[in-house]
Every structure is written in structure tokens, then in C-alpha cells.
Enzyme design. Structure first.
Site, PDB file in Angstrom:
ATOM      1  N   HIS A   1     -54.155 -21.018 -11.696  1.00  0.00           N
ATOM      2  CA  HIS A   1     -54.676 -19.652 -11.582  1.00  0.00           C
ATOM      3  C   HIS A   1     -53.955 -18.893 -10.469  1.00  0.00           C
ATOM      4  CE1 HIS A   1     -58.073 -16.640 -11.606  1.00  0.00           C
ATOM      5  NE2 HIS A   1     -57.604 -16.455 -10.380  1.00  0.00           N
ATOM      6  N   GLU A   2     -53.830 -19.505  -9.299  1.00  0.00           N
ATOM      7  CA  GLU A   2     -53.198 -18.840  -8.163  1.00  0.00           C
ATOM      8  C   GLU A   2     -51.695 -18.668  -8.369  1.00  0.00           C
ATOM      9  OE1 GLU A   2     -54.415 -17.261  -5.670  1.00  0.00           O
ATOM     10  OE2 GLU A   2     -56.473 -17.727  -6.237  1.00  0.00           O
TER      11      GLU A   2
ATOM     12  N   HIS B   1     -50.871 -15.616 -10.375  1.00  0.00           N
ATOM     13  CA  HIS B   1     -50.840 -14.356  -9.628  1.00  0.00           C
ATOM     14  C   HIS B   1     -49.457 -14.138  -9.010  1.00  0.00           C
ATOM     15  CE1 HIS B   1     -55.030 -13.330  -9.982  1.00  0.00           C
ATOM     16  NE2 HIS B   1     -55.451 -14.434  -9.384  1.00  0.00           N
TER      17      HIS B   1
END
Length: 206
Positions: free
Chosen positions: A24-25, A28
């Protein structure tokens, strides 16, 4: 034997949550990277290695407590840095904010498709099915939590990217009391809506 299987599933669930949070990170940072911002790359954060991303509270303690007390999948890693001034458009900023959620939803979708395909082909056994359900549930849960339009979740970051006047002071967001309230609100919404979401998806794939 049953106890050992249960422990193995719990360990697997925890590892899936950690990996899903990290992906998820990274998403980004990669969303910013493909738009010309190399901040995350220079910080060594465009990697799936867990060490640069682990936040002891959000990546270890909170996921363990959430899973063993409420059976939910929730947590966070260290935020991947990016420079919003290197992103040219509001849509681009919204894409960076949404990249983590989109990645979690993509992983969940692949898990659902794998269950359907293996089931049709007669290759789906209990162990594989259980693993895929855990992966799907963990990523749907993380996506749900992060879409909540309350700071510091990604849902609010997406809205702020599209509507810059929705400014919220960082000292409020980082206040420990506020964080507890935000997590409690997210948990209430999760308990209210997520069972219905998972039930609907279960009807589609089984």
C-alpha cells in the site's frame, strides 16, 4: 493438529497484513515516481523489503491487537514521502493519495478471480482457498479503512487533493487523542459495513 493449523493461519494472516500494508505504501511512492517525483526513491522507500517501512506501533502492535481482539485487519506503515510540488495536477495528487487503496483492491480482485478460476478447474483445496480468502479479506479491510474520509486516512487525502480548500491542520491530525478517536470511528464503521461487503463478495465467489 487443529491447534497448529490455527496458529499457522494466524501467523499467515499477520504476514499478509504486513505485506499488504507495505505494498500500500510503496504504491503511493510509485504513483508519485511515475509522475516525476523521485522523493520516495531517494529515501529508499520504493522497495518491498519491510525494514524501511515498518512502524512498530502501526505495523506490529496495532495489527496484532486488532486481529486477536476484533478479528479485523488494520494497521499502517511509515508514510512514504513525496513532494506534492512535483505533481502537476490535482488529479495527479489524487492518484498518489488513492494508489494504496487501488493496489489493495487490485490484490483483493486477483484473489477473488483466483478462487473462481481454481474452483472452476477443480483445483481449489481447503488450504489454498483459506489463504486466498485471508489475502482478499485483509486487502479489502485495508482499502475500506483507508477510504474513510477522515484524516489521516487516504479518503480525506483524496478529497483534499481534489478540493484544496479542505485544509486540516497537521498538529490536529498528529495529536494522539485525535488518532485514537479516528481509529475508533474507523472501527465502528468497519463493524457496521464490512460484514455486508464480505458477505456480498462471498456470494459472488462461492
Amino acid at each position: 493438529m487443529i491447534e497448529s493449523i490455527s496458529i499457522s493461519q494466524e501467523i499467515f494472516s499477520f504476514l499478509v497484513v504486513i505485506f499488504s500494508i507495505i505494498v500500500h505504501e510503496v504504491a503511493h511512492g510509485y504513483a508519485a515516481y511515475i509522475q516525476g517525483d523521485h522523493t520516495a526513491e531517494r529515501a529508499g522507500r520504493l522497495t518491498l523489503s519491510p525494514l524501511p517501512h515498518i512502524d512498530v506501533l502501526g505495523s506490529v502492535i496495532v495489527p496484532l491487537v486488532a486481529f486477536f481482539t476484533a478479528g479485523t485487519f488494520f494497521g499502517w506503515a511509515k508514510p512514504v514521502p513525496y513532494n506534492p510540488h512535483n505533481i502537476r495536477t490535482r488529479i495527479g495528487l489524487a492518484f498518489v493519495a488513492a494508489a494504496g487503496v487501488l493496489t489493495n483492491l487490485s490484490i483483493a480482485l486477483v484473489s477473488v478471480l483466483a478462487i473462481k478460476f481454481l474452483g472452476i478447474e477443480g483445483l481449489l483445496n481447503e488450504a489454498v482457498g483459506s489463504a486466498l480468502v485471508i489475502i482478499m479479506t485483509a486487502n479489502l479491510s485495508l482499502a475500506f479503512f483507508n477510504l474513510i474520509p477522515v484524516p489521516p486516512f487516504d479518503g480525506m487525502s483524496i478529497l483534499q487533493a481534489l478540493f484544496p480548500k479542505l485544509y486540516i491542520r497537521q498538529d490536529i491530525v498528529t495529536n494522539p487523542v485525535y488518532m485514537v478517536i479516528a481509529i475508533m470511528l474507523a472501527s465502528v464503521l468497519y463493524d457496521r459495513f464490512m460484514p455486508s461487503v464480505l458477505g456480498f463478495i462471498s456470494q459472488l465467489i462461492f
